[in-house]
Design an enzyme around this catalytic site. Structure first.
Site, PDB file in Angstrom:
ATOM      1  N   GLU A   1       0.846  -1.194   0.000  1.00 47.09           N
ATOM      2  CA  GLU A   1       0.000   0.000   0.000  1.00 47.09           C
ATOM      3  C   GLU A   1       0.879   1.241   0.000  1.00 47.09           C
ATOM      4  O   GLU A   1       1.841   1.321   0.758  1.00 47.09           O
ATOM      5  CB  GLU A   1      -0.900   0.084   1.246  1.00 47.09           C
ATOM      6  CG  GLU A   1      -2.064  -0.861   1.305  1.00 47.09           C
ATOM      7  CD  GLU A   1      -2.935  -0.592   2.535  1.00 47.09           C
ATOM      8  OE1 GLU A   1      -2.930   0.549   3.066  1.00 47.09           O
ATOM      9  OE2 GLU A   1      -3.622  -1.535   2.977  1.00 47.09           O
TER      10      GLU A   1
ATOM     11  N   LYS B   1     -15.943   5.099   5.354  1.00 46.12           N
ATOM     12  CA  LYS B   1     -14.883   4.676   6.261  1.00 46.12           C
ATOM     13  C   LYS B   1     -14.777   5.634   7.449  1.00 46.12           C
ATOM     14  O   LYS B   1     -14.779   6.859   7.281  1.00 46.12           O
ATOM     15  CB  LYS B   1     -13.552   4.631   5.519  1.00 46.12           C
ATOM     16  CG  LYS B   1     -12.416   3.969   6.291  1.00 46.12           C
ATOM     17  CD  LYS B   1     -11.176   3.847   5.414  1.00 46.12           C
ATOM     18  CE  LYS B   1     -10.054   3.114   6.133  1.00 46.12           C
ATOM     19  NZ  LYS B   1      -8.861   2.958   5.262  1.00 46.12           N
TER      20      LYS B   1
ATOM     21  N   GLU C   1      -8.821   9.474   5.623  1.00 42.79           N
ATOM     22  CA  GLU C   1      -9.049   8.042   5.452  1.00 42.79           C
ATOM     23  C   GLU C   1     -10.096   7.744   4.385  1.00 42.79           C
ATOM     24  O   GLU C   1     -10.118   6.658   3.814  1.00 42.79           O
ATOM     25  CB  GLU C   1      -9.472   7.414   6.781  1.00 42.79           C
ATOM     26  CG  GLU C   1      -8.367   7.311   7.808  1.00 42.79           C
ATOM     27  CD  GLU C   1      -7.271   6.352   7.376  1.00 42.79           C
ATOM     28  OE1 GLU C   1      -7.596   5.241   6.925  1.00 42.79           O
ATOM     29  OE2 GLU C   1      -6.082   6.725   7.455  1.00 42.79           O
TER      30      GLU C   1
ATOM     31  N   GLU D   1     -13.322   5.803  -0.087  1.00 45.29           N
ATOM     32  CA  GLU D   1     -14.182   5.001   0.789  1.00 45.29           C
ATOM     33  C   GLU D   1     -15.044   5.949   1.618  1.00 45.29           C
ATOM     34  O   GLU D   1     -14.688   6.312   2.734  1.00 45.29           O
ATOM     35  CB  GLU D   1     -13.330   4.100   1.676  1.00 45.29           C
ATOM     36  CG  GLU D   1     -12.461   3.137   0.895  1.00 45.29           C
ATOM     37  CD  GLU D   1     -11.520   2.329   1.765  1.00 45.29           C
ATOM     38  OE1 GLU D   1     -11.877   1.206   2.149  1.00 45.29           O
ATOM     39  OE2 GLU D   1     -10.435   2.843   2.072  1.00 45.29           O
TER      40      GLU D   1
END
Length: 297
Positions: A177, A234, A240, A231
């Site tokens: 990642e 999330k 994030e 996302e």
């Protein structure tokens, strides 16, 4: 996943039926387990990896699919200079046998590496150009005299050095990642579309050039970019939810020059998107490879 029969059943149901039509090359057992502070979970990690590997061998898939686990850079006790990289001493009892496993089965050691975090935590000391792959004077390793013009390559070589310090020079390091958020909270410095675009486009360019790190010039950098989609549900800081190249509805967050490679999932006029089911199918199938650059969704 320490039960051999359950592991084999899982692979037969989730991997084997699709392997001829997809590019399944890796099963990652756990994510950042060794930085979880859960010693029981840590003790389960290697047995689970071994069980999955055994199932792949039984099914004749071990040459096509490797078994590994993704780790946070928090498992390092020292990361600079890169040549002096080392793992945390309190994790040595877990990491040493995992490295022995990687060496035995010839699978890579995966690291989640985010130069963004270093910049966010100390923007007055960490040069932005250094973490964004922009022109800069770099940082020189005083022990090897190698110059690093970006933080990601320094982090990779620090992991190689840590692995070497534990007796292995035959294990490849891959980045499972990395990425940069396009939006963040007021205290999340540098989280902008401009910086995210620079980070990912500059990384893409370097991968297309088949670049390697200074200490490992014969090993091309292999990277999974996080992430294909934002996302939106999330929890946690705003950043994030904003690592994606695309919004959940398929609209591009910013352009890094992938239009010629990715399917058009959102019209330029914003008049139509693919239905949710189509987006899901696209996401599930999306392992976009550019040399050694790949995208996680």
């Amino acid at each position: 996943m320490t039960d051999p029969s359950k592991a084999q059943t899982w692979i037969q149901q989730r991997v084997q039926p699709y392997i001829t039509q997809t590019q399944i090359t890796c099963i990652t057992v756990g994510n950042e387990v060794l930085s979880s502070n859960d010693t029981q979970l840590m003790s389960y990690l290697l047995p689970a990896m071994q069980t999955v590997q055994g199932a792949l061998v039984n099914l004749g898939l071990s040459k096509q699919v490797f078994v590994t686990s993704a780790h946070s850079l928090a498992i390092l006790g020292n990361s600079f200079p890169p040549s002096q990289g080392s793992f945390r001493q309190d994790l040595a009892e877990y990491i040493q046998p995992i490295l022995n496993f990687h060496s035995q089965v010839k699978s890579p050691f995966l690291i989640n590496a985010y130069p963004y975090f270093a910049y966010k935590d100390n923007p007055s000391e960490v040069p932005l150009n250094y973490v964004l792959f922009q022109p800069n004077s770099g940082n020189r390793d005083p022990y090897t005299n190698l110059n690093y013009d970006n933080m990601l390559y320094a982090q990779i070589d620090a992991v190689y050095a840590a692995i070497k310090a534990m007796g292995h020079t035959d294990i490849e390091v891959k980045i499972s990642e990395t990425g940069w958020p396009s939006k963040g909270d007021p205290d999340e410095a540098g989280a902008t579309p401009e910086n995210a675009g620079l980070y990912n486009s500059n990384l893409l360019r370097r991968i297309q050039e088949n670049q390697s790190t200074p200490a490992n010039p014969l090993v091309p950098v292999d990277v999974y970019v996080f992430a294909l989609f934002n996302e939106d549900l999330k929890p946690g800081p705003t950043s994030e939810r904003n690592y994606g190249l695309y919004y959940p509805d398929g609209a591009p967050v910013y352009d890094i020059g992938l239009q010629g490679y990715l399917p058009e999932i959102y019209s330029a006029s914003h008049e139509k998107t693919l239905p949710n089911s189509s987006l899901l199918c696209f996401a599930l199938a999306c392992l976009i490879i550019f040399g050694s650059l790949q995208f996680l969704w």
